[in-house]
Design a protein around this motif. Structure first.
Motif, short mmCIF file in Angstrom:
data_model
loop_
_atom_site.label_atom_id
_atom_site.label_comp_id
_atom_site.label_asym_id
_atom_site.label_seq_id
_atom_site.Cartn_x
_atom_site.Cartn_y
_atom_site.Cartn_z
N SER A 1 12.11 -2.87 5.78
CA SER A 1 10.65 -2.93 5.86
C SER A 1 10.05 -1.53 5.69
O SER A 1 9.05 -1.35 4.98
CB SER A 1 10.24 -3.52 7.21
OG SER A 1 8.84 -3.47 7.38
N TRP A 2 10.66 -0.55 6.34
CA TRP A 2 10.16 0.83 6.25
C TRP A 2 10.26 1.35 4.82
O TRP A 2 9.33 1.97 4.31
CB TRP A 2 10.97 1.70 7.21
CG TRP A 2 10.49 3.12 7.30
CD1 TRP A 2 9.57 3.63 8.17
CD2 TRP A 2 10.93 4.22 6.49
NE1 TRP A 2 9.40 4.98 7.93
CE2 TRP A 2 10.22 5.36 6.92
CE3 TRP A 2 11.86 4.34 5.46
CZ2 TRP A 2 10.41 6.61 6.34
CZ3 TRP A 2 12.05 5.58 4.87
CH2 TRP A 2 11.33 6.70 5.31
N VAL A 3 11.39 1.10 4.17
CA VAL A 3 11.56 1.55 2.79
C VAL A 3 10.55 0.88 1.88
O VAL A 3 9.97 1.51 0.99
CB VAL A 3 13.01 1.29 2.32
CG1 VAL A 3 13.12 1.44 0.80
CG2 VAL A 3 13.97 2.24 3.02
N ASN A 4 10.33 -0.41 2.06
CA ASN A 4 9.36 -1.11 1.22
C ASN A 4 7.96 -0.52 1.36
O ASN A 4 7.18 -0.49 0.39
CB ASN A 4 9.34 -2.60 1.56
CG ASN A 4 10.53 -3.34 0.97
OD1 ASN A 4 11.16 -2.86 0.03
ND2 ASN A 4 10.84 -4.49 1.54
N ALA A 5 7.63 -0.04 2.54
CA ALA A 5 6.34 0.62 2.72
C ALA A 5 6.26 1.90 1.89
O ALA A 5 5.22 2.22 1.30
CB ALA A 5 6.11 0.93 4.21
N ARG A 6 7.33 2.64 1.86
CA ARG A 6 7.36 3.87 1.04
C ARG A 6 7.24 3.52 -0.44
O ARG A 6 6.56 4.20 -1.21
CB ARG A 6 8.65 4.66 1.29
CG ARG A 6 8.97 4.96 2.74
CD ARG A 6 8.16 6.09 3.33
NE ARG A 6 6.78 5.75 3.58
CZ ARG A 6 6.33 4.93 4.55
NH1 ARG A 6 7.19 4.33 5.36
NH2 ARG A 6 5.05 4.71 4.72
N LEU A 7 7.92 2.47 -0.86
CA LEU A 7 7.87 2.08 -2.26
C LEU A 7 6.47 1.60 -2.65
O LEU A 7 6.00 1.87 -3.77
CB LEU A 7 8.91 0.99 -2.54
CG LEU A 7 10.38 1.37 -2.30
CD1 LEU A 7 11.29 0.21 -2.68
CD2 LEU A 7 10.75 2.62 -3.06
N ALA A 8 5.82 0.92 -1.72
CA ALA A 8 4.46 0.47 -2.00
C ALA A 8 3.52 1.67 -2.15
O ALA A 8 2.65 1.70 -3.03
CB ALA A 8 3.97 -0.44 -0.87
N ALA A 9 3.70 2.68 -1.29
CA ALA A 9 2.88 3.89 -1.38
C ALA A 9 3.14 4.61 -2.69
O ALA A 9 2.22 5.14 -3.33
CB ALA A 9 3.18 4.80 -0.19
N ALA A 10 4.40 4.65 -3.12
CA ALA A 10 4.73 5.29 -4.39
C ALA A 10 4.10 4.55 -5.55
O ALA A 10 3.57 5.16 -6.50
CB ALA A 10 6.25 5.35 -4.55
N GLN A 11 4.14 3.22 -5.51
CA GLN A 11 3.56 2.43 -6.58
C GLN A 11 2.05 2.69 -6.70
O GLN A 11 1.51 2.79 -7.81
CB GLN A 11 3.78 0.94 -6.32
CG GLN A 11 3.21 0.01 -7.38
CD GLN A 11 3.85 0.22 -8.74
OE1 GLN A 11 5.07 0.13 -8.86
NE2 GLN A 11 3.05 0.51 -9.74
N ALA A 12 1.40 2.84 -5.58
CA ALA A 12 -0.04 3.10 -5.61
C ALA A 12 -0.35 4.42 -6.31
O ALA A 12 -1.33 4.54 -7.04
CB ALA A 12 -0.59 3.11 -4.18
N GLU A 13 0.52 5.42 -6.11
CA GLU A 13 0.30 6.71 -6.76
C GLU A 13 0.57 6.64 -8.26
O GLU A 13 -0.15 7.24 -9.06
CB GLU A 13 1.19 7.78 -6.11
CG GLU A 13 0.91 8.03 -4.64
CD GLU A 13 -0.51 8.53 -4.40
OE1 GLU A 13 -1.04 9.27 -5.25
OE2 GLU A 13 -1.10 8.16 -3.36
N ILE A 14 1.60 5.90 -8.65
CA ILE A 14 1.88 5.74 -10.08
C ILE A 14 0.74 4.98 -10.76
O ILE A 14 0.36 5.27 -11.91
CB ILE A 14 3.22 5.01 -10.29
CG1 ILE A 14 4.36 5.93 -9.89
CG2 ILE A 14 3.39 4.58 -11.74
CD1 ILE A 14 4.46 7.22 -10.67
N ASP A 15 0.17 4.01 -10.06
CA ASP A 15 -0.97 3.28 -10.61
C ASP A 15 -2.13 4.23 -10.90
O ASP A 15 -2.86 4.05 -11.89
CB ASP A 15 -1.43 2.19 -9.64
CG ASP A 15 -0.45 1.04 -9.56
OD1 ASP A 15 0.41 0.92 -10.45
OD2 ASP A 15 -0.55 0.25 -8.59
#
Length: 693
Positions: free
Chosen positions: A51-65
């Motif tokens: 769950s914690w890792v998925n939160a980091r990945l979601a934050a990363a995706q937002a920056e790439i967007d």
């Protein structure tokens, strides 16, 4: 020799090669409820980690967007800044997934960490092949930007091109598949080693020669025998001190078959995938590709470098072995050769006889807790920093020590970062000695954090953890990586810190520190008898230094053995490699010791997954390190001007300059072999003997 074991962490963390794919979105409430920097605080269970890792990945995706949504001109602020923040989030996720894979307290957590490292590596590959992101970064004008930003962007674009971002869709798909295969198989390779601990039994008589505290730690079995393991605190003393040749041989074979035969085909799978990837990218071999973005520059230059070092060291190594063998024959008349299992034992016996130095005689002065305190004190003076214990930290294991690092060079004493010391063996924990990034640093936003993952004695009630001198040096070596990460992580870009320098420079700063611990004043500050408090005698340190200088030519030849083997397995068709035959041929070329049948060292040689063909890093960086050290005032190592100049010119820049420029900034010239030759020949000067030619 210290080794860095953040092998996949380097692939995932260090390379400005991060990627993002669609991840299930998390709500703002979920994100804010978690500690965004420390995975283990969410709970030491697989579901919490995921769950914690998925939160980091979601934050990363937002920056790439944000990067791909730019409709006008691309700038540092609207493109490079969010791109770097995406790398930051992915680095944190990758670092800490790998951390849990290495130190997790239960197999399910380590399994989840392994799976998440593979997932993040796959995501990284996707971004490294993302043409839209590459074009956005390439469109950023670099005229007028600061030098650190210019180098960061140019280096990022180079890594994209080396990854194959310019290939067509079908080819990039194939590259993704190959990278995923390499990651997955590399994780399996490392896990097989970590889980491959073996046990051997020994009689009471076979323990003759081993330290009293070693024997006291091992209680006899019902039948009177003793059980020893291949973990370092058990293996190393047997190799160095056990008088029983049969026990030394059994331990040697057990240690070098921990992952045999499991890792034979795993290694071949890795090599086949790497070679196919290199071929697609237009390189003859993986070694050609792997050196393209390094200080070395090419496989051709690597061959020349190894040959040059071999020519410089072979006469010295031959002289050392002749002395060693003559001594061994004097002790055992009729001895025909020294076996691979016996080399360390006879070297120890030779040092005792020739230099009147017994490695066990120094151990009482180096109990683990004192050594840790001494290394912190030494680093404080050398790097002009201060360490403060963090009493309310929540590390991943109760045995982990946590310190905040403060700048003592300026007037404000501001905080620079945090370090974690996980220093003793646990079941399932990684078995080597390594330093790893935990959190990258970003100026004004986020302080860098790093960890040591080691396996020294001590840490349990009644065990003072008496350390050999070489273990003390290893500790300071690994600690040097932490300081490079902390001091080099004060810039504006998350992926331009100390661990992000060219891979074949990363060991140089730490190898330089090894030389510091030959200084009497440094050792006397913390080297005190654990029972009486008596300071280590100067005469003992003098003998220790003289003994330590013996064998440097053979050490260099050993590094050339590992460097050559790692290069060769990556420089020919993998399907036709006979790993055992090649290992024996290389061993017999570089080592005068007799090869032992049953030695499958390569199956636990984890540097083959991390450094791949580039193990030469340790040899190149030794050349640089002793050249660096030669610039220090030997009468005032910690207080002289070179220490602060070293911090400013080598460590603080992190990866904001090419490594060759860092070397030139400190030395005023490129590195040379002259200091290495002096270093190898010191033993003959110490003994009043003529230097080998």
């Amino acid at each position: 020799m210290a080794k860095d074991r953040n092998v996949l962490a380097k692939a995932v963390i260090m390379g400005c090669m991060m990627a993002v794919t669609a991840t299930a979105p998390l709500s703002a409430q979920t994100l804010s409820a978690q500690d965004p920097l420390h995975a283990w605080t969410a709970g030491a269970d697989p579901a919490s980690l995921e769950s914690w890792v998925n939160a980091r990945l979601a934050a990363a995706q937002a920056e790439i967007d944000k990067v791909t949504a730019v409709s006008g001109a691309h700038t540092v602020e609207n493109t490079v800044r969010p791109y770097d923040e995406a790398l930051n989030q992915l680095s944190i996720a990758g670092n800490e997934s790998y951390l849990m894979y290495s130190v997790g307290d239960a197999a399910p957590l380590r399994d989840k960490g392994q799976a998440l490292v593979a997932k993040i590596s796959s995501i990284s590959t996707d971004l490294n092949l993302n043409q839209k992101v590459y074009k956005a970064l390439a469109a950023v004008p670099l005229t007028g930007v600061d030098a650190a930003t210019k180098h960061y962007v140019e280096r990022t674009l180079l890594e994209y091109r080396l990854a194959g971002v310019d290939k067509d869709d079908a080819t990039r798909k194939k590259l993704r598949e190959l990278q995923d295969r390499i990651t997955q198989q590399s994780l399996v390779f490392g896990r097989n080693v970590a889980d491959g601990k073996k046990e051997i039994t020994a009689t009471k008589a076979e323990l003759d020669g081993l330290p009293d505290d070693y024997i006291a730690r091992h209680k006899p079995n019902a039948d009177g025998t003793y059980t020893l393991t291949t973990d370092s605190p058990d293996m190393t003393p047997v190799s160095n001190f056990a008088k029983s040749a049969d026990l030394r041989k059994r331990m040697f074979i057990a240690y070098n078959t921990r992952a045999y035969p499991k890792n034979t085909e795993v290694l071949r799978n890795i090599l086949e995938a790497r070679q196919e990837l290199a071929t697609i990218l237009g390189y003859k071999t993986w070694a050609d590709l792997a050196t393209a973005d390094q200080m070395m520059g090419s496989a051709t230059k690597l061959r020349s470098f190894l040959d040059e070092v071999s020519q410089a060291s072979r006469p010295i190594a031959d002289k050392e072995y002749a002395d060693l063998f003559a001594f061994a024959q004097s002790q055992e008349p009729g001895l025909k050769s020294i076996s691979a299992a016996d080399g360390r034992f006879w070297a120890e016996q030779y040092r005792r006889a020739r230099y009147d130095f017994d490695a066990q005689s120094a151990r009482p002065y180096f109990p683990y807790t004192q050594v840790q305190e001494g290394i912190l004190a030494t680093a404080s003076k050398l790097f002009h920093v201060e360490f403060k214990t963090v009493t309310d930290a929540k590390p991943w294991d109760a045995s982990v020590s946590v310190y905040d690092v403060y700048d003592a060079a300026g007037s404000d004493h501001h905080k620079l970062g945090r370090i974690y010391l996980d220093m003793h063996p646990r079941e399932g924990k990684d078995k080597w000695f390594s330093a790893a990034p935990v959190v990258p640093g970003i100026k004004g936003k986020q302080l860098p954090e790093g960890a040591l993952i080691c396996n020294f004695s001590g840490g349990t009630a009644g065990d003072p953890g008496l350390m050999e001198y070489g273990e003390v040096v290893t500790f300071f070596h690994e600690f040097g990586h932490l300081m490079h990460h902390i001091l080099g992580g004060q810039g504006q870009w998350s992926n331009a810190g100390g661990f992000n320098v060219e891979g074949d420079f990363v060991e140089a700063p730490s190898q330089m520190l090894e030389e510091m611990f030959r200084d009497y004043d440094i050792l006397a500050a913390f080297g005190k008898d654990y029972k009486t408090g008596a300071v280590i005698p100067r005469t003992l340190v003098d003998k220790m230094n003289a003994a330590d200088a013996f064998g440097r030519g053979r050490w260099v030849q050993a590094q050339l053995l590992y460097s050559t083997y790692s290069f060769q397995v990556h420089n020919q068709p993998p399907a036709s490699i006979d790993f055992d035959k090649l290992w024996r041929e290389d061993y017999e070329h570089f080592s005068p010791l007799t090869f032992l049948d049953g030695d499958h060292f390569y199956t636990s040689f984890t540097h083959l997954t991390g450094y791949s063909s580039n193990y030469y890093t340790y040899m190149l960086d030794k050349v640089i390190a002793v050249d660096f050290f030669a610039q220090f005032d030997k009468t005032n190592l910690l207080g002289g001007p070179a220490a602060m100049r070293y911090r400013k010119t080598v460590l603080e820049p992190g990866a904001t300059k090419p490594a060759a420029q860092l070397v030139h900034d400190f030395l005023g010239r490129p590195e040379s072999l002259d200091a290495l030759k002096t270093w190898m020949n010191e033993q003959f000067e110490t003994k009043g003997m003529k230097a080998a030619k």
